[in-house]
Motif scaffolding. Structure first.
Motif, PDB file in Angstrom:
ATOM      1  N   ALA A 248       0.828  -1.202   0.000  1.00  0.00           N
ATOM      2  CA  ALA A 248       0.000   0.000   0.000  1.00  0.00           C
ATOM      3  C   ALA A 248       0.868   1.259   0.000  1.00  0.00           C
ATOM      4  N   THR A 249       1.985   1.219   0.718  1.00  0.00           N
ATOM      5  CA  THR A 249       2.889   2.370   0.766  1.00  0.00           C
ATOM      6  C   THR A 249       3.482   2.641  -0.611  1.00  0.00           C
ATOM      7  N   SER A 250       3.911   1.585  -1.309  1.00  0.00           N
ATOM      8  CA  SER A 250       4.439   1.767  -2.662  1.00  0.00           C
ATOM      9  C   SER A 250       3.377   2.327  -3.605  1.00  0.00           C
ATOM     10  N   ALA A 251       2.151   1.821  -3.483  1.00  0.00           N
ATOM     11  CA  ALA A 251       1.068   2.327  -4.329  1.00  0.00           C
ATOM     12  C   ALA A 251       0.799   3.799  -4.049  1.00  0.00           C
ATOM     13  N   LEU A 252       0.918   4.204  -2.798  1.00  0.00           N
ATOM     14  CA  LEU A 252       0.700   5.604  -2.444  1.00  0.00           C
ATOM     15  C   LEU A 252       1.819   6.493  -2.993  1.00  0.00           C
ATOM     16  N   LEU A 253       3.046   6.004  -2.986  1.00  0.00           N
ATOM     17  CA  LEU A 253       4.139   6.763  -3.589  1.00  0.00           C
ATOM     18  C   LEU A 253       3.876   6.979  -5.076  1.00  0.00           C
ATOM     19  N   TRP A 254       3.398   5.932  -5.744  1.00  0.00           N
ATOM     20  CA  TRP A 254       3.044   6.064  -7.165  1.00  0.00           C
ATOM     21  C   TRP A 254       1.952   7.104  -7.354  1.00  0.00           C
ATOM     22  N   ARG A 255       0.922   7.040  -6.526  1.00  0.00           N
ATOM     23  CA  ARG A 255      -0.205   7.966  -6.655  1.00  0.00           C
ATOM     24  C   ARG A 255       0.235   9.417  -6.423  1.00  0.00           C
ATOM     25  N   ILE A 256       1.008   9.639  -5.390  1.00  0.00           N
ATOM     26  CA  ILE A 256       1.435  11.000  -5.052  1.00  0.00           C
ATOM     27  C   ILE A 256       2.352  11.560  -6.138  1.00  0.00           C
ATOM     28  N   TYR A 257       3.220  10.725  -6.688  1.00  0.00           N
ATOM     29  CA  TYR A 257       4.123  11.201  -7.741  1.00  0.00           C
ATOM     30  C   TYR A 257       3.345  11.636  -8.975  1.00  0.00           C
ATOM     31  N   PHE A 258       2.428  10.812  -9.450  1.00  0.00           N
ATOM     32  CA  PHE A 258       1.775  11.071 -10.725  1.00  0.00           C
ATOM     33  C   PHE A 258       0.568  11.998 -10.616  1.00  0.00           C
ATOM     34  N   ARG A 330       9.158  15.598  -3.876  1.00  0.00           N
ATOM     35  CA  ARG A 330       7.886  15.797  -4.568  1.00  0.00           C
ATOM     36  C   ARG A 330       7.417  17.241  -4.465  1.00  0.00           C
ATOM     37  N   MET A 331       7.715  17.901  -3.339  1.00  0.00           N
ATOM     38  CA  MET A 331       7.425  19.326  -3.221  1.00  0.00           C
ATOM     39  C   MET A 331       8.238  20.127  -4.237  1.00  0.00           C
ATOM     40  N   LYS A 345       1.622  17.952   0.676  1.00  0.00           N
ATOM     41  CA  LYS A 345       2.957  17.383   0.907  1.00  0.00           C
ATOM     42  C   LYS A 345       3.621  17.993   2.125  1.00  0.00           C
ATOM     43  N   VAL A 346       3.395  19.292   2.330  1.00  0.00           N
ATOM     44  CA  VAL A 346       3.968  19.961   3.503  1.00  0.00           C
ATOM     45  C   VAL A 346       3.366  19.367   4.776  1.00  0.00           C
ATOM     46  N   ILE A 347       2.046  19.182   4.780  1.00  0.00           N
ATOM     47  CA  ILE A 347       1.386  18.585   5.944  1.00  0.00           C
ATOM     48  C   ILE A 347       1.928  17.188   6.216  1.00  0.00           C
ATOM     49  N   GLY A 348       2.100  16.399   5.156  1.00  0.00           N
ATOM     50  CA  GLY A 348       2.620  15.046   5.329  1.00  0.00           C
ATOM     51  C   GLY A 348       4.022  15.040   5.890  1.00  0.00           C
ATOM     52  N   PHE A 349       4.876  15.907   5.359  1.00  0.00           N
ATOM     53  CA  PHE A 349       6.255  15.965   5.852  1.00  0.00           C
ATOM     54  C   PHE A 349       6.298  16.381   7.325  1.00  0.00           C
ATOM     55  N   VAL A 350       5.560  17.412   7.681  1.00  0.00           N
ATOM     56  CA  VAL A 350       5.549  17.887   9.073  1.00  0.00           C
ATOM     57  C   VAL A 350       4.990  16.808   9.996  1.00  0.00           C
ATOM     58  N   ALA A 351       3.956  16.108   9.540  1.00  0.00           N
ATOM     59  CA  ALA A 351       3.371  15.047  10.361  1.00  0.00           C
ATOM     60  C   ALA A 351       4.394  13.949  10.647  1.00  0.00           C
ATOM     61  N   LEU A 352       5.128  13.517   9.624  1.00  0.00           N
ATOM     62  CA  LEU A 352       6.146  12.483   9.841  1.00  0.00           C
ATOM     63  C   LEU A 352       7.258  12.993  10.745  1.00  0.00           C
ATOM     64  N   LEU A 353       7.622  14.247  10.573  1.00  0.00           N
ATOM     65  CA  LEU A 353       8.664  14.826  11.423  1.00  0.00           C
ATOM     66  C   LEU A 353       8.232  14.835  12.882  1.00  0.00           C
ATOM     67  N   LEU A 354       6.980  15.173  13.132  1.00  0.00           N
ATOM     68  CA  LEU A 354       6.495  15.265  14.509  1.00  0.00           C
ATOM     69  C   LEU A 354       6.348  13.907  15.180  1.00  0.00           C
ATOM     70  N   VAL A 355       5.980  12.886  14.410  1.00  0.00           N
ATOM     71  CA  VAL A 355       5.762  11.561  15.028  1.00  0.00           C
ATOM     72  C   VAL A 355       7.047  10.740  15.113  1.00  0.00           C
ATOM     73  N   LEU A 377      -3.141  10.144   3.777  1.00  0.00           N
ATOM     74  CA  LEU A 377      -3.694  11.472   4.050  1.00  0.00           C
ATOM     75  C   LEU A 377      -3.248  12.471   2.980  1.00  0.00           C
ATOM     76  N   VAL A 378      -1.973  12.406   2.601  1.00  0.00           N
ATOM     77  CA  VAL A 378      -1.461  13.297   1.554  1.00  0.00           C
ATOM     78  C   VAL A 378      -2.214  13.062   0.246  1.00  0.00           C
ATOM     79  N   ALA A 379      -2.393  11.793  -0.120  1.00  0.00           N
ATOM     80  CA  ALA A 379      -3.100  11.472  -1.357  1.00  0.00           C
ATOM     81  C   ALA A 379      -4.548  11.945  -1.310  1.00  0.00           C
ATOM     82  N   LEU A 380      -5.189  11.791  -0.145  1.00  0.00           N
ATOM     83  CA  LEU A 380      -6.574  12.227   0.011  1.00  0.00           C
ATOM     84  C   LEU A 380      -6.681  13.747  -0.097  1.00  0.00           C
ATOM     85  N   LEU A 381      -5.796  14.464   0.585  1.00  0.00           N
ATOM     86  CA  LEU A 381      -5.825  15.923   0.534  1.00  0.00           C
ATOM     87  C   LEU A 381      -5.536  16.428  -0.880  1.00  0.00           C
ATOM     88  N   ASP A 382      -4.650  15.735  -1.585  1.00  0.00           N
ATOM     89  CA  ASP A 382      -4.388  16.096  -2.987  1.00  0.00           C
ATOM     90  C   ASP A 382      -5.659  15.959  -3.825  1.00  0.00           C
TER      91      ASP A 382
END
Length: 410
Positions: A248-258, A330-331, A345-355, A377-382
């Motif tokens: 699922a993580t790999s699929a999300l990377l594909w989705r966010i990139y394209f 990606r940003m 993408k900014v929200i996703g990066f900050v979220a990972l940084l905080l957790v 979450l990043v893919a959904l917000l996009d």
């Protein structure tokens, strides 16, 4: 003879799509990327300085491979891949890349010399072959410049391969810095000046194809790792869950990139007044994107092997660090295509940084699940950001203006 030499150049009417020859060439880099992942995975038990040093050495080898691949992508974007000379150059580079891939797992040890020789054959000999094929044509000066700079860095590569092992990393790092600096500056030489890559006339569609294909190859490597690791371990519900989350993580990377930017890279390059300038910037961005996917794939391997293993700095580097690096790159791609950075993408990066501090004390499976949740979450917000709005068109600030001089054929 002049007309014959001009046939080596990609004609303006060229369709610009990547050829089967280039897809064949990429097979060597499928092997190479798998060897890079293997070296990264070998750092699993390292900590502190050993982890940092091992990561740095593997990064150095990856960047040497990337330079070979990216130079080849630009060659086939500027020259006609159907010409026998160019085909011979590409196949020869493929063989050298395969030698580098085979040597890579022990390239910092006893296989340093074959790795170096293969690299120098591409960096020094290949441009001389292209220059000879272009004899009498003004564009021949570009490969001659490249050969001159590569010859200048060759003693550092050879000294690192033949000298004491403890000097190998600093010598090769210095040599690679010279090669990348020369590439960025356009290989300047006395009297002749430089051939700035940003002013080259290139096939934008072709270059976009090549970057997208390399991203997919890196994703393919991650899928291969997920399948091989899961099939090679004892079956359990925990490993099955880790396998599912990793996919699922790999699929999300594909989705966010394209989603938008990755899909519109071709159009952006076609519209740019200076496609070479945007292509050069995108080349650096895709270097980081491909690296981030490889780093993330190592995280999948570690989690599937031991879903509830004890917390370690090494697994955090791969499981969380890889996706964070991907979001940063990606940003940058958003900025290159649209001239702005979108908030998901900014929200996703900050979220990972905080957790991250909390994940440092959690099991691996928890960490990978949190990463997958943040990427979802990043893919959904996009998707929500784009819903009901006109499709964005490329508005790249890079290569938009032609104020720095004309586009060059040199």
């Amino acid at each position: 003879m002049e007309a014959g030499r001009s046939e080596l150049l990609r004609p303006p009417a060229s369709a610009g799509r990547a050829t089967f020859l280039e897809l064949f060439f990429d097979l060597a880099f499928v092997v190479a990327l798998s060897r890079v992942s293997q070296r990264f995975a070998g750092l699993n038990d390292d900590t502190g300085w050993a982890l940092a040093a091992g990561f740095g050495r593997t990064l150095l080898l990856f960047m040497a491979l990337w330079l070979i691949w990216s130079h080849t992508a630009w060659i086939t974007s500027r020259y006609e891949p159907e010409q026998p000379v160019i085909q011979a150059v590409v196949v020869g580079t493929m063989f050298a890349g395969l030698v580098m891939a085979v040597a890579l797992p022990r390239a910092m040890e006893e296989r340093a010399l074959p790795f170096t020789v293969a690299y120098l054959m591409v960096m020094v000999v290949r441009p001389l072959v292209v220059a000879a094929a272009l004899r009498g044509h003004p564009r021949r000066m570009v490969p001659l410049r490249l050969a001159a700079w590569s010859t200048a860095s060759a003693p550092l590569w050879l000294a690192g391969a033949l000298g004491p092992e403890h000097l190998r990393t600093p010598l090769w790092a210095a040599a690679l810095a010279v090669d990348y600096l020369a590439w960025a500056l356009g290989w300047p030489v006395p009297r002749l000046g430089a051939s700035v890559v940003g002013r080259w006339r290139i096939a934008g569609t072709h270059l976009a194809d090549r970057y997208q294909q390399m991203f997919l190859i890196a994703l393919g490597e991650s899928i291969l790792i997920i399948g091989v690791v899961f099939s090679g371990t004892d079956y359990s519900g925990e490993r099955a869950a880790a396998f599912t989350v990793a996919f699922a993580t790999s699929a999300l990377l594909w989705r966010i990139y394209f989603h938008r930017a990755g899909l519109l890279l071709t159009e952006a390059l076609d519209q740019a007044a200076r496609p070479g300038q945007l292509g050069a910037a995108s080349e650096r961005t895709h270097l980081v994107i491909v690296l981030s996917v490889l780093v993330s794939s190592v995280g999948y391997e570690l989690v599937i092997d031991h879903p509830y293993g004890p917390p370690q700095v090494s697994w955090l580097l791969f499981v969380v660090g890889g996706p964070m690096l991907f979001l940063v790159a990606r940003m940058r791609l958003d900025y290159e295509i649209f001239g702005q950075i979108f908030h998901p993408k900014v929200i996703g990066f900050v979220a990972l940084l905080l957790v991250t501090p909390a994940l440092a004390r959690s099991e691996r499976m928890v960490g990978l699940s949190v990463v997958a949740g943040v990427l979802a979450l990043v893919a959904l917000l996009d998707a929500l950001r784009s819903r009901g709005r006109p499709v964005e068109r490329p508005a790249s600030p890079i290569g938009r203006e032609a104020s720095e001089g004309p586009v060059s054929e040199a």
